[in-house]
Design an enzyme around this catalytic site. Structure first.
Site, PDB file in Angstrom:
ATOM      1  N   SER A  13      10.258   1.842   5.248  1.00 30.76           N
ATOM      2  CA  SER A  13      10.748   1.316   3.968  1.00 30.76           C
ATOM      3  C   SER A  13      12.046   1.964   3.508  1.00 30.76           C
ATOM      4  CB  SER A  13       9.681   1.493   2.892  1.00 30.76           C
ATOM      5  OG  SER A  13       9.350   2.863   2.770  1.00 30.76           O
ATOM      6  N   ARG A  14      12.451   3.046   4.149  1.00 39.47           N
ATOM      7  CA  ARG A  14      13.713   3.695   3.760  1.00 39.47           C
ATOM      8  C   ARG A  14      14.186   4.624   4.875  1.00 39.47           C
ATOM      9  NH1 ARG A  14      10.488   7.675  -0.094  1.00 39.47           N
ATOM     10  NH2 ARG A  14      10.554   9.543   1.213  1.00 39.47           N
ATOM     11  N   ASP A  63      -1.692   4.449   5.070  1.00 48.27           N
ATOM     12  CA  ASP A  63      -1.490   5.893   5.194  1.00 48.27           C
ATOM     13  C   ASP A  63      -1.700   6.243   6.666  1.00 48.27           C
ATOM     14  OD1 ASP A  63      -1.716   8.647   5.317  1.00 48.27           O
ATOM     15  OD2 ASP A  63      -2.784   8.818   3.419  1.00 48.27           O
ATOM     16  N   VAL A  64      -0.618   6.644   7.334  1.00 53.14           N
ATOM     17  CA  VAL A  64      -0.692   6.847   8.786  1.00 53.14           C
ATOM     18  C   VAL A  64      -1.691   7.931   9.183  1.00 53.14           C
ATOM     19  CG1 VAL A  64       1.697   6.068   9.148  1.00 53.14           C
ATOM     20  CG2 VAL A  64       1.234   8.508   8.872  1.00 53.14           C
ATOM     21  N   ASN A  90       7.651   6.972  13.006  1.00 51.89           N
ATOM     22  CA  ASN A  90       8.750   7.592  12.256  1.00 51.89           C
ATOM     23  C   ASN A  90       8.290   8.261  10.960  1.00 51.89           C
ATOM     24  OD1 ASN A  90      11.707   7.675  11.110  1.00 51.89           O
ATOM     25  ND2 ASN A  90      10.547   6.427   9.648  1.00 51.89           N
ATOM     26  N   TYR A 155       6.095  22.046   9.548  1.00 44.38           N
ATOM     27  CA  TYR A 155       6.888  20.889  10.001  1.00 44.38           C
ATOM     28  C   TYR A 155       7.303  21.071  11.474  1.00 44.38           C
ATOM     29  CZ  TYR A 155      10.761  17.470   9.865  1.00 44.38           C
ATOM     30  OH  TYR A 155      11.613  16.411  10.114  1.00 44.38           O
ATOM     31  N   ALA A 157       5.840  22.891  13.707  1.00 47.17           N
ATOM     32  CA  ALA A 157       4.640  22.775  14.551  1.00 47.17           C
ATOM     33  C   ALA A 157       4.276  21.306  14.749  1.00 47.17           C
ATOM     34  CB  ALA A 157       3.475  23.525  13.907  1.00 47.17           C
ATOM     35  N   LYS A 159       6.286  18.773  14.728  1.00 44.46           N
ATOM     36  CA  LYS A 159       7.287  18.105  15.576  1.00 44.46           C
ATOM     37  C   LYS A 159       7.210  18.609  17.028  1.00 44.46           C
ATOM     38  CE  LYS A 159       9.026  15.493  12.323  1.00 44.46           C
ATOM     39  NZ  LYS A 159       8.813  14.040  12.336  1.00 44.46           N
ATOM     40  N   ILE A 188      20.183  14.512   9.277  1.00 41.53           N
ATOM     41  CA  ILE A 188      20.550  13.107   9.063  1.00 41.53           C
ATOM     42  C   ILE A 188      20.545  12.854   7.556  1.00 41.53           C
ATOM     43  CG2 ILE A 188      19.997  10.704   9.624  1.00 41.53           C
ATOM     44  CD1 ILE A 188      20.533  12.433  12.143  1.00 41.53           C
TER      45      ILE A 188
HETATM   46  P1  NAI Z   1      12.264   9.763   4.346  1.00 40.34           P
HETATM   47  O1  NAI Z   1      11.538  10.724   3.499  1.00 40.34           O
HETATM   48  O2  NAI Z   1      13.480   9.079   3.799  1.00 40.34           O
HETATM   49  O3  NAI Z   1      11.280   8.658   4.912  1.00 40.34           O
HETATM   50  C1  NAI Z   1      10.005   8.969   5.390  1.00 40.34           C
HETATM   51  C2  NAI Z   1       9.184   7.728   5.424  1.00 40.34           C
HETATM   52  O4  NAI Z   1       7.863   8.041   5.850  1.00 40.34           O
HETATM   53  C3  NAI Z   1       9.060   7.058   4.060  1.00 40.34           C
HETATM   54  O5  NAI Z   1       9.192   5.658   4.219  1.00 40.34           O
HETATM   55  C4  NAI Z   1       7.639   7.411   3.623  1.00 40.34           C
HETATM   56  O6  NAI Z   1       7.069   6.469   2.758  1.00 40.34           O
HETATM   57  C5  NAI Z   1       6.933   7.418   4.975  1.00 40.34           C
HETATM   58  N1  NAI Z   1       5.681   8.162   4.914  1.00 40.34           N
HETATM   59  C6  NAI Z   1       5.495   9.449   4.564  1.00 40.34           C
HETATM   60  N2  NAI Z   1       4.175   9.758   4.604  1.00 40.34           N
HETATM   61  C7  NAI Z   1       3.522   8.629   5.003  1.00 40.34           C
HETATM   62  C8  NAI Z   1       2.158   8.304   5.218  1.00 40.34           C
HETATM   63  N3  NAI Z   1       1.179   9.207   5.060  1.00 40.34           N
HETATM   64  N4  NAI Z   1       1.846   7.043   5.611  1.00 40.34           N
HETATM   65  C9  NAI Z   1       2.816   6.124   5.772  1.00 40.34           C
HETATM   66  N5  NAI Z   1       4.126   6.361   5.596  1.00 40.34           N
HETATM   67  C10 NAI Z   1       4.478   7.611   5.202  1.00 40.34           C
HETATM   68  O7  NAI Z   1      12.616  10.556   5.658  1.00 40.34           O
HETATM   69  P2  NAI Z   1      13.688  10.315   6.823  1.00 40.34           P
HETATM   70  O8  NAI Z   1      14.722  11.355   6.669  1.00 40.34           O
HETATM   71  O9  NAI Z   1      14.063   8.902   6.927  1.00 40.34           O
HETATM   72  O10 NAI Z   1      12.802  10.765   8.073  1.00 40.34           O
HETATM   73  C11 NAI Z   1      12.177   9.874   8.971  1.00 40.34           C
HETATM   74  C12 NAI Z   1      11.623  10.681  10.134  1.00 40.34           C
HETATM   75  O11 NAI Z   1      12.678  11.400  10.761  1.00 40.34           O
HETATM   76  C13 NAI Z   1      10.597  11.732   9.705  1.00 40.34           C
HETATM   77  O12 NAI Z   1       9.573  11.797  10.672  1.00 40.34           O
HETATM   78  C14 NAI Z   1      11.394  13.010   9.698  1.00 40.34           C
HETATM   79  O13 NAI Z   1      10.573  14.138   9.911  1.00 40.34           O
HETATM   80  C15 NAI Z   1      12.340  12.771  10.846  1.00 40.34           C
HETATM   81  N6  NAI Z   1      13.534  13.579  10.795  1.00 40.34           N
HETATM   82  C16 NAI Z   1      14.439  13.451   9.761  1.00 40.34           C
HETATM   83  C17 NAI Z   1      15.569  14.250   9.742  1.00 40.34           C
HETATM   84  C18 NAI Z   1      16.597  14.137   8.676  1.00 40.34           C
HETATM   85  O14 NAI Z   1      17.552  14.927   8.722  1.00 40.34           O
HETATM   86  N7  NAI Z   1      16.501  13.212   7.744  1.00 40.34           N
HETATM   87  C19 NAI Z   1      15.814  15.253  10.790  1.00 40.34           C
HETATM   88  C20 NAI Z   1      14.808  15.286  11.808  1.00 40.34           C
HETATM   89  C21 NAI Z   1      13.716  14.472  11.796  1.00 40.34           C
END
Ligand code: NAI
Length: 242
Positions: A13-14, A63-64, A90, A155, A157, A159, A188
């Site tokens: 969603s984002r 909820d994943v 993701n 986090y 652990a 990943k 990112i």
């Molecule tokens: P974000 O916080 O913008 O998006 C995370 C998404 O996961 C949201 O849509 C949220 O609703 C969803 N989510 C969280 N818990 C959930 C659950 N229990 N059930 C269903 N959906 C759930 O984060 P972003 O930055 O877009 O990150 C996406 C992925 O990339 C994550 O796994 C994050 O750990 C990873 N990542 C991000 C980095 C960054 O710099 N932004 C760096 C390295 C990894």
């Protein structure tokens, strides 16, 4: 090559998930967006995919971290789309703090979402992949899963666990035409890293900038088409973890 396939994108969603959904839609892939709570945002992403690229897209609240909920959701997606070809795990959260002071709940929540969430979707999609004799799993890990990071033991652990899960699943399923890879993004620009704008580590990025969500989405599209690549961890980090 991807036209007419169906992909599940968790946390679509984002942020990075939204960018992957749009990138895949632009390649003709039908999209099932999994969201935790924000229905409006998830539906906006679906409308964007449908309107701009003419694919089918639908949002599912799930909820994943909950095994049975994921099972039901995957069954609903199969009923709606016929089958699933690509799974992008993701969805992810952070709950940072020093390990010595971390609350049990902060550890459990991060592991349940980031690691068990991916297991849940892999577990419930694999039957379909085996039947189809094809399937592509992409797990969004992180460079901290490779390097560790002070203040992010839970986090990191989760990943690192995701990388172990990726390689094991890749080995288990390669002979059945199913590939499993991970992407390890660095910094990112998303909601998750909003508070990191003045992190001194940013100055250490060899390519001299934060990554954009599109950088990760392009890597996901590559892995979705790279037929001879499995068990790989592709860093998309501007070189910070080399
Ligand atoms: P974000 O916080 O913008 O998006 C995370 C998404 O996961 C949201 O849509 C949220 O609703 C969803 N989510 C969280 N818990 C959930 C659950 N229990 N059930 C269903 N959906 C759930 O984060 P972003 O930055 O877009 O990150 C996406 C992925 O990339 C994550 O796994 C994050 O750990 C990873 N990542 C991000 C980095 C960054 O710099 N932004 C760096 C390295 C990894």
């Amino acid at each position: 090559m991807l036209k007419g396939k169906t992909a599940i994108i968790t946390g679509g969603s984002r942020g990075i998930g939204e960018a992957i959904a749009c990138e895949f839609a632009s390649l003709g892939v039908n999209i099932a967006v999994i969201y935790a709570g924000n229905k409006q945002d998830a539906e906006k992403v679906c409308q964007k995919c449908e309107k701009n690229y003419g694919v089918k897209a639908k949002a599912y609240q799930c909820d994943v971290s909950i095994f049975e909920t994921v099972k039901e959701t995957v069954a609903n997606i199969r009923d709606e789309f016929g089958t699933i070809h690509i799974l992008v795990n993701n969805a992810g959260i952070t709950s940072d703090g020093l390990c010595a002071m971390m609350k049990e709940d902060a550890f459990d929540k991060v592991i349940s979402t980031n690691l068990k969430g991916a297991f849940n979707f892999i577990r419930h999609c694999t039957g379909m992949f085996l039947k189809n004799r094809e399937g592509c799993i992409i797990n969004i890990a992180s460079v901290v899963g490779l390097t560790g990071n002070a203040g992010q033991s839970n986090y990191a652990a989760s990943k690192a666990g995701l990388i172990g899960l990726t390689k094991s699943v890749a080995k288990e399923l390669a002979s059945r035409g199913i590939r499993c890879n991970a992407i390890a993004p660095g910094f990112i620009r998303t909601d998750m890293t909003e508070s990191q704008a003045d992190n001194p580590l940013l100055a250490a990025i060899p390519l001299g900038r934060m990554g954009e969500t599109a950088d990760v989405a392009k890597a996901a599209a590559y892995l979705a088409t790279a037929q001879y690549v499995t068990g790989e961890v592709l860093r998309v980090d501007g070189g910070i973890a080399m």
